[in-house]
Design an enzyme around this catalytic site. Structure first.
Site, PDB file in Angstrom:
ATOM      1  N   TYR A  26       0.830  -1.155   0.209  1.00  0.00           N
ATOM      2  CA  TYR A  26      -0.058  -0.120  -0.121  1.00  0.00           C
ATOM      3  C   TYR A  26       0.989   1.270   0.154  1.00  0.00           C
ATOM      4  CZ  TYR A  26      -2.803   3.821   1.930  1.00  0.00           C
ATOM      5  OH  TYR A  26      -3.361   5.149   2.138  1.00  0.00           O
ATOM      6  N   PRO A  79       1.100  14.704   3.166  1.00  0.00           N
ATOM      7  CA  PRO A  79      -0.088  14.101   3.931  1.00  0.00           C
ATOM      8  C   PRO A  79      -0.269  12.704   3.238  1.00  0.00           C
ATOM      9  CG  PRO A  79      -0.717  15.457   1.791  1.00  0.00           C
ATOM     10  CD  PRO A  79       0.740  15.616   2.323  1.00  0.00           C
ATOM     11  N   SER A 108      -3.057  13.830   6.825  1.00  0.00           N
ATOM     12  CA  SER A 108      -3.832  13.366   5.646  1.00  0.00           C
ATOM     13  C   SER A 108      -5.434  13.192   6.274  1.00  0.00           C
ATOM     14  CB  SER A 108      -3.623  12.030   5.325  1.00  0.00           C
ATOM     15  OG  SER A 108      -4.531  11.216   4.652  1.00  0.00           O
ATOM     16  N   TYR A 131     -10.161  15.760   1.696  1.00  0.00           N
ATOM     17  CA  TYR A 131     -11.060  15.022   0.446  1.00  0.00           C
ATOM     18  C   TYR A 131     -12.500  15.616   0.857  1.00  0.00           C
ATOM     19  CZ  TYR A 131      -7.184  12.037  -0.872  1.00  0.00           C
ATOM     20  OH  TYR A 131      -6.077  11.265  -1.335  1.00  0.00           O
ATOM     21  N   THR A 157      -6.838  18.264  -1.899  1.00  0.00           N
ATOM     22  CA  THR A 157      -6.301  17.536  -2.927  1.00  0.00           C
ATOM     23  C   THR A 157      -7.184  17.259  -3.948  1.00  0.00           C
ATOM     24  OG1 THR A 157      -4.814  16.410  -1.186  1.00  0.00           O
ATOM     25  CG2 THR A 157      -5.351  15.280  -3.403  1.00  0.00           C
ATOM     26  N   ARG A 166      -4.644   0.775  -8.285  1.00  0.00           N
ATOM     27  CA  ARG A 166      -3.353   0.319  -7.612  1.00  0.00           C
ATOM     28  C   ARG A 166      -3.605  -1.332  -7.484  1.00  0.00           C
ATOM     29  NH1 ARG A 166      -4.095   4.984  -2.996  1.00  0.00           N
ATOM     30  NH2 ARG A 166      -4.091   6.847  -4.454  1.00  0.00           N
ATOM     31  N   LYS A 229      -3.626  20.863  -3.938  1.00  0.00           N
ATOM     32  CA  LYS A 229      -2.546  20.053  -4.232  1.00  0.00           C
ATOM     33  C   LYS A 229      -2.871  19.075  -5.347  1.00  0.00           C
ATOM     34  CE  LYS A 229      -0.467  15.935  -1.830  1.00  0.00           C
ATOM     35  NZ  LYS A 229      -0.971  14.926  -2.090  1.00  0.00           N
ATOM     36  N   SER A 251       2.031  18.141  -7.935  1.00  0.00           N
ATOM     37  CA  SER A 251       2.232  16.781  -6.911  1.00  0.00           C
ATOM     38  C   SER A 251       1.419  15.793  -8.034  1.00  0.00           C
ATOM     39  CB  SER A 251       1.461  16.983  -5.775  1.00  0.00           C
ATOM     40  OG  SER A 251       1.208  15.383  -5.409  1.00  0.00           O
ATOM     41  N   HIS A 253       0.511  12.922  -6.647  1.00  0.00           N
ATOM     42  CA  HIS A 253       0.040  12.192  -5.484  1.00  0.00           C
ATOM     43  C   HIS A 253       1.005  10.764  -5.419  1.00  0.00           C
ATOM     44  CE1 HIS A 253      -3.942  11.462  -3.434  1.00  0.00           C
ATOM     45  NE2 HIS A 253      -3.271  10.321  -2.793  1.00  0.00           N
ATOM     46  N   ASP A 284       6.193  18.103  -4.405  1.00  0.00           N
ATOM     47  CA  ASP A 284       6.360  16.553  -4.064  1.00  0.00           C
ATOM     48  C   ASP A 284       6.698  15.869  -5.092  1.00  0.00           C
ATOM     49  OD1 ASP A 284       3.837  15.416  -4.253  1.00  0.00           O
ATOM     50  OD2 ASP A 284       2.958  15.973  -2.467  1.00  0.00           O
ATOM     51  N   GLY A 285       6.907  14.670  -4.718  1.00  0.00           N
ATOM     52  CA  GLY A 285       6.954  13.400  -5.943  1.00  0.00           C
ATOM     53  C   GLY A 285       8.387  12.898  -5.708  1.00  0.00           C
ATOM     54  N   ARG A 288      14.058  11.865  -2.636  1.00  0.00           N
ATOM     55  CA  ARG A 288      14.777  10.737  -1.970  1.00  0.00           C
ATOM     56  C   ARG A 288      16.191  11.249  -1.335  1.00  0.00           C
ATOM     57  NH1 ARG A 288      10.286   9.925  -2.046  1.00  0.00           N
ATOM     58  NH2 ARG A 288       9.312   7.992  -3.075  1.00  0.00           N
ATOM     59  N   ARG A 308       6.719   9.005   1.156  1.00  0.00           N
ATOM     60  CA  ARG A 308       6.879   7.619   1.510  1.00  0.00           C
ATOM     61  C   ARG A 308       8.274   7.766   2.297  1.00  0.00           C
ATOM     62  NH1 ARG A 308       5.326   7.413  -4.048  1.00  0.00           N
ATOM     63  NH2 ARG A 308       3.741   5.853  -4.294  1.00  0.00           N
TER      64      ARG A 308
HETATM   65  C1  LIG Z   1       0.910   5.642   1.394  1.00  0.00           C
HETATM   66  C2  LIG Z   1       0.694   6.984   0.892  1.00  0.00           C
HETATM   67  C3  LIG Z   1      -0.696   7.470   1.148  1.00  0.00           C
HETATM   68  C4  LIG Z   1      -1.096   8.756   0.556  1.00  0.00           C
HETATM   69  N1  LIG Z   1      -2.246   9.565   1.174  1.00  0.00           N
HETATM   70  C5  LIG Z   1      -2.630  10.541   0.846  1.00  0.00           C
HETATM   71  C6  LIG Z   1      -3.501  11.233   1.198  1.00  0.00           C
HETATM   72  O1  LIG Z   1      -4.128  10.672   2.010  1.00  0.00           O
HETATM   73  N2  LIG Z   1      -3.991  12.418   0.945  1.00  0.00           N
HETATM   74  C7  LIG Z   1      -3.001  13.135  -0.124  1.00  0.00           C
HETATM   75  O2  LIG Z   1      -3.326  14.231  -0.617  1.00  0.00           O
HETATM   76  N3  LIG Z   1      -1.925  12.529  -0.641  1.00  0.00           N
HETATM   77  C8  LIG Z   1      -1.675  11.242  -0.337  1.00  0.00           C
HETATM   78  N4  LIG Z   1      -0.596  10.811  -0.821  1.00  0.00           N
HETATM   79  C9  LIG Z   1       0.296  11.692  -1.634  1.00  0.00           C
HETATM   80  C10 LIG Z   1       1.458  12.321  -1.022  1.00  0.00           C
HETATM   81  O3  LIG Z   1       0.723  13.321  -0.198  1.00  0.00           O
HETATM   82  C11 LIG Z   1       2.566  12.778  -1.666  1.00  0.00           C
HETATM   83  O4  LIG Z   1       2.056  13.551  -2.868  1.00  0.00           O
HETATM   84  C12 LIG Z   1       3.561  11.581  -2.456  1.00  0.00           C
HETATM   85  O5  LIG Z   1       3.655  10.937  -1.384  1.00  0.00           O
HETATM   86  C13 LIG Z   1       4.801  12.424  -2.581  1.00  0.00           C
HETATM   87  O6  LIG Z   1       5.653  11.369  -3.245  1.00  0.00           O
HETATM   88  P1  LIG Z   1       6.668  10.614  -2.487  1.00  0.00           P
HETATM   89  O7  LIG Z   1       6.112   9.603  -1.682  1.00  0.00           O
HETATM   90  O8  LIG Z   1       7.424  10.033  -3.636  1.00  0.00           O
HETATM   91  O9  LIG Z   1       7.366  11.489  -1.623  1.00  0.00           O
HETATM   92  C14 LIG Z   1      -0.243   9.560  -0.381  1.00  0.00           C
HETATM   93  C15 LIG Z   1       0.939   8.871  -0.778  1.00  0.00           C
HETATM   94  C16 LIG Z   1       1.380   7.642  -0.037  1.00  0.00           C
HETATM   95  C17 LIG Z   1       2.711   7.173  -0.514  1.00  0.00           C
HETATM   96  C1  LIG Z   2      -9.030   6.935   1.637  1.00  0.00           C
HETATM   97  C2  LIG Z   2      -7.619   6.675   1.264  1.00  0.00           C
HETATM   98  C3  LIG Z   2      -7.022   7.179   0.213  1.00  0.00           C
HETATM   99  C4  LIG Z   2      -5.446   7.788   0.739  1.00  0.00           C
HETATM  100  C5  LIG Z   2      -4.809   8.015  -0.513  1.00  0.00           C
HETATM  101  O1  LIG Z   2      -4.819   9.177  -0.918  1.00  0.00           O
HETATM  102  C6  LIG Z   2      -3.713   7.216  -1.031  1.00  0.00           C
HETATM  103  O2  LIG Z   2      -3.669   6.133  -0.449  1.00  0.00           O
HETATM  104  O3  LIG Z   2      -3.001   7.788  -1.790  1.00  0.00           O
END
Ligand SMILES: Cc1cc2nc3c(=O)[nH]c(=O)nc-3n(C[C@H](O)[C@H](O)[C@H](O)COP(=O)(O)O)c2cc1C
Ligand SMILES: CCCCC(=O)C(=O)O
Length: 364
Positions: A26, A79, A108, A131, A157, A166, A229, A251, A253, A284-285, A288, A308
């Site tokens: 996940y 988040p 988040s 959301y 977002t 996924r 975002k 971003s 995501h 973001d994105g 590392r 991450r």
């Molecule tokens: C496990 C996971 C859960 C995430 N959940 C959310 C979320 O709930 N809301 C949101 O706006 N972005 C969510 N994101 C996106 C992150 O805010 C962010 O855009 C992204 O992780 C940045 O990339 P990186 O993981 O390479 O740093 C999630 C990302 C991951 C990896």
């Molecule tokens: C309600 C779960 C959504 C979380 C999310 O945004 C993600 O996993 O990327």
């Protein structure tokens, strides 16, 4: 892995060893072919430096401010959902780590722990990621809880009208763990039809009619500044400025939504140019390394957010792991600035990096 981790990528390895496969999948996974997931990181590797020498770098100042909140380095916690799948203390540990690192945490919408628990366990500056549900009263209630509990901004977002596909979560039949903010508001007990419960949950609760006009609605329920975002184009960047939000976050995501979206670092400059300095652009994105942070700043970001790596730190060592990850990125950024000849963030310019498109242009 033998010995102490020496970089953020090694925390990922440790997290993979520490976590049940479903949880790791996940956190790690992206959408469909995971093309964008690979590209988010790979695109950074195609940007090189134009370092400057014989600059006095005996003192390096990485400090900046976002919406008026001063932070010692331009690295913020993105988040990310469901931190209890990484560590029993969930977002409480993450928020404590944010405070210990003097940085900002974006909580988040899909957090395991409540807005109230996070607020009472950490002095960190916190933003709340939203959301918007079909029932607007629920979204409004969450925003107002965040505001009452001292959160300083709303991060809306915009890239999740529906959840991306996924396939790891589908294979694992990933179910939605408790999201305590939603207790008594929305049931997370959904019929996943044998696939991803998260996808089914989002399909059920999320208002996919949400559009630019709704920023006005959001304004009507909160006095907090609003950041959008998920912006990846000049068109949307201009829209965001037009509707008057206080910040734009570039971003995709973490490559979990639309596969074959561009790697975020390749579109940052386009967004920055469209925004014309009217509001801060956060990125973001795929961050590392400290070198990645420097590259994003050189292309016009005010600060970066990390997704991450924070989770991997949390999974491995709880609060201390997150502090360590943030410290590693900060230390690497400091060294990068010293070696590139930039004692302050203002000294980092577009001329300090060469991108793929620079190389293409110069070969024409
Ligand atoms: C496990 C996971 C859960 C995430 N959940 C959310 C979320 O709930 N809301 C949101 O706006 N972005 C969510 N994101 C996106 C992150 O805010 C962010 O855009 C992204 O992780 C940045 O990339 P990186 O993981 O390479 O740093 C999630 C990302 C991951 C990896
Ligand atoms: C309600 C779960 C959504 C979380 C999310 O945004 C993600 O996993 O990327």
């Amino acid at each position: 892995m033998a010995g102490e981790p020496v970089n953020v990528n090694e925390f990922e390895e440790l997290a993979r060893e520490a976590l049940p496969k479903m949880n790791y999948d996940y956190f790690r996974g992206g959408a469909e072919d995971q093309h964008t997931l690979r590209e988010n990181v790979a695109a950074f590797q195609r940007i090189t430096f134009r370092p400057r020498v014989l600059v006095d770098v005996s003192s390096i100042d990485m400090s900046t401010s976002i919406l008026g909140y001063k932070i010692p380095a331009p690295i913020v916690i993105a988040p990310t959902g469901m931190h209890e799948l990484a560590h029993p203390q969930g977002e409480v540990a993450t928020a404590r780590a944010a405070a210990a690192s003097n940085t900002i945490m974006v909580l988040s919408f899909s957090s395991s722990r409540t807005i109230e628990e996070v607020a009472s366990s950490s002095q960190a500056v916190r933003f709340y990621q939203l959301y918007v549900s079909k029932r607007r009263d629920i979204a409004a209630a969450l925003v107002q809880r965040a505001e009452r509990n001292g959160f300083k901004a709303i991060v809306l977002t915009a890239d999740t009208q529906r959840l991306g596909r996924r396939e790891l979560d589908i294979k694992n039949k990933m179910a939605v763990p408790p999201l305590r903010n939603l207790e008594g508001l929305i049931s997370t007990d959904v019929d996943s039809a044998g696939g991803s419960g998260i996808e089914a949950f989002v399909a059920q609760f999320k208002d996919s009619s949400l559009n630019w006009k709704d920023i006005e609605w959001l304004r009507s329920v909160t006095n907090l500044p609003i950041l959008i975002k998920g912006v990846l184009t000049a068109e949307d960047a201009r829209k965001a400025v037009e509707v008057g939000v206080e910040g734009v976050i570039v971003s995709n995501h973490g490559a979990r939504q639309l596969d074959y979206s561009p790697a975020t670092i390749t579109v940052l400059e386009e967004v920055v140019q469209a925004v014309k300095g009217k509001v801060p652009v956060i990125f973001d994105g795929g961050i590392r390394r400290g070198t990645d942070v420097f590259k994003a700043l050189a292309l016009g970001a005010k600060a970066v957010m990390v997704g991450r790596p924070v989770i991997y730190g949390l999974a491995t060592r709880g609060e201390a792991g997150v502090v360590r990850v943030m410290q590693m990125l900060k230390d690497e950024l400091e060294l990068t600035m010293a070696l590139a000849g930039c004692p302050t963030l203002k000294d980092i310019t577009r001329r300090h990096v060469t991108t793929e498109s620079d190389r293409l242009r110069s070969s024409l």
